[in-house]
Design a protein around this motif. Structure first.
Motif, PDB file in Angstrom:
ATOM      1  N   ALA A 233      19.331  22.079 -89.809  1.00 19.87           N
ATOM      2  CA  ALA A 233      18.138  21.247 -90.036  1.00 19.87           C
ATOM      3  C   ALA A 233      17.243  21.122 -88.801  1.00 19.87           C
ATOM      4  CB  ALA A 233      18.553  19.868 -90.531  1.00 19.87           C
ATOM      5  N   ASP A 234      17.803  21.276 -87.607  1.00 17.91           N
ATOM      6  CA  ASP A 234      17.004  21.170 -86.377  1.00 17.91           C
ATOM      7  C   ASP A 234      16.236  22.456 -86.057  1.00 17.91           C
ATOM      8  OD1 ASP A 234      17.986  18.623 -86.064  1.00 17.91           O
ATOM      9  OD2 ASP A 234      19.551  19.222 -84.639  1.00 17.91           O
ATOM     10  N   TYR A 235      16.395  23.464 -86.882  1.00 13.34           N
ATOM     11  CA  TYR A 235      15.767  24.767 -86.640  1.00 13.34           C
ATOM     12  C   TYR A 235      14.814  25.086 -87.784  1.00 13.34           C
ATOM     13  CZ  TYR A 235      19.458  25.117 -83.236  1.00 13.34           C
ATOM     14  OH  TYR A 235      20.283  24.865 -82.177  1.00 13.34           O
ATOM     15  N   LYS A 236      13.820  25.906 -87.474  1.00 10.34           N
ATOM     16  CA  LYS A 236      12.873  26.314 -88.505  1.00 10.34           C
ATOM     17  C   LYS A 236      13.480  27.455 -89.325  1.00 10.34           C
ATOM     18  CE  LYS A 236       8.224  27.802 -89.441  1.00 10.34           C
ATOM     19  NZ  LYS A 236       6.964  28.283 -88.955  1.00 10.34           N
ATOM     20  N   ILE A 237      13.372  27.327 -90.632  1.00  9.36           N
ATOM     21  CA  ILE A 237      13.755  28.411 -91.535  1.00  9.36           C
ATOM     22  C   ILE A 237      12.484  28.799 -92.285  1.00  9.36           C
ATOM     23  CG2 ILE A 237      15.147  29.086 -93.535  1.00  9.36           C
ATOM     24  CD1 ILE A 237      17.326  27.204 -92.493  1.00  9.36           C
TER      25      ILE A 237
END
Length: 114
Positions: free
Chosen positions: A81-85
């Motif tokens: 969730a802390d990273y961009k997908i």
């Protein structure tokens, strides 16, 4: 420094800034360390790819981040969730971010060892 199996992949990655090359090599090593099967390193559609049969992980470098394309990313979306997908399901790791090593090892193994 990581030994490249494929000279085309090495040439492709070497044109990026040293920080991206280091990040790429860390991720690449995680792929090789995380799977027990024989991997093929290829430049597929001009993108560094790590393949086992029809399964693959792609590491796509940019000037300030690397996109990781792996089928199992979506099933670990909550943990990432802390990273961009991206809308295409690629995980983006930026230079200033910590690498989610444990999750990525799972993603790589689940994607490549089907």
């Amino acid at each position: 420094m990581t030994m490249f199996v494929n000279e085309q992949v090495k040439k492709y990655v070497d044109k990026y800034p040293v920080e991206i090359i280091d990040l790429f090599n860390n991720l690449r090593q995680m792929i090789f360390d995380g799977v027990s099967c024989e991997l093929e390193e290829v430049l597929w559609a001009k993108m560094p790819s790590y393949c086992v049969g029809k399964s693959f992980v792609r590491l796509i470098p940019f000037k300030d981040h690397i996109n990781i394309e792996a089928q199992a990313i979506i099933s670990h979306k909550e943990k990432l969730a802390d990273y961009k997908i991206t809308p295409k399901g690629m995980l983006q790791i930026y230079l200033k971010q910590d690498i989610p090593s444990e999750i990525l090892k799972q993603v790589f193994a689940e994607t490549l060892e089907r």
